[in-house]
Design a protein around this motif. Sequence first.
Motif, PDB file in Angstrom:
ATOM      1  N   ARG A   3      30.921  58.724  76.621  1.00 16.22           N
ATOM      2  CA  ARG A   3      31.487  58.280  75.304  1.00 16.22           C
ATOM      3  C   ARG A   3      31.824  56.755  75.684  1.00 16.22           C
ATOM      4  NH1 ARG A   3      35.042  63.095  72.334  1.00 16.22           N
ATOM      5  NH2 ARG A   3      33.453  64.601  72.789  1.00 16.22           N
ATOM      6  N   ALA A  43      34.299  64.521  68.557  1.00 19.25           N
ATOM      7  CA  ALA A  43      32.623  64.298  68.438  1.00 19.25           C
ATOM      8  C   ALA A  43      32.047  65.900  68.030  1.00 19.25           C
ATOM      9  CB  ALA A  43      32.109  64.118  69.711  1.00 19.25           C
ATOM     10  N   TYR A  88      33.305  51.467  72.849  1.00 14.97           N
ATOM     11  CA  TYR A  88      33.380  53.018  72.051  1.00 14.97           C
ATOM     12  C   TYR A  88      32.384  52.714  70.792  1.00 14.97           C
ATOM     13  CZ  TYR A  88      36.653  54.416  75.261  1.00 14.97           C
ATOM     14  OH  TYR A  88      37.605  54.793  76.220  1.00 14.97           O
ATOM     15  N   TYR A  90      31.784  55.017  67.571  1.00 15.28           N
ATOM     16  CA  TYR A  90      31.516  56.300  66.662  1.00 15.28           C
ATOM     17  C   TYR A  90      31.248  55.895  65.410  1.00 15.28           C
ATOM     18  CZ  TYR A  90      34.112  58.426  70.373  1.00 15.28           C
ATOM     19  OH  TYR A  90      34.413  58.800  71.832  1.00 15.28           O
TER      20      TYR A  90
END
Length: 153
Positions: A3, A43, A88, A90
């Motif tokens: 991650r 996630a 990171y 996302y």
Amino acid sequence: MTREYPARPIVGVGTVVWHGDRVVLVQRGRPPRLGQWSLPGGAQRLGESLADAARREVFEETGLVVDLGEVVATLDSIERDPQGRIRYHYTLIDFTAEARSDELVPGDDAAAARWFGLAELEALGLWSETLRVIELARQHRCRCGRRTITPGT
């Protein structure tokens, strides 16, 4: 895939969970945003649908069983380190949901879970996108006839 410093974006789900006129937030127990209040989420797992991921994450972080609604927002969360490298990344898909009860049992990577009235949110120092997503969920909820909630109540 790791991650932190990932090779590609990670798909994450979040959920604006309502019980009456309140939303539940979790205090993050792990990076990114360690210690900050945020929507329950995390996630998506391989082979898991978005809806199943959203329900699982809400349950793992709050102990709540929810009636999942629709997607209310999609957004990117990209955090860089001081050298400019992506630490990171996302791609976030946020749902709205109604909790079947208000009994919270924080777990998984949540340090705490708590119900908040809309008027309390500004003082929490939330990420601006979290506030935006909650407002979108509020508007969607009102359009769908769930409850009439006005900001500041």
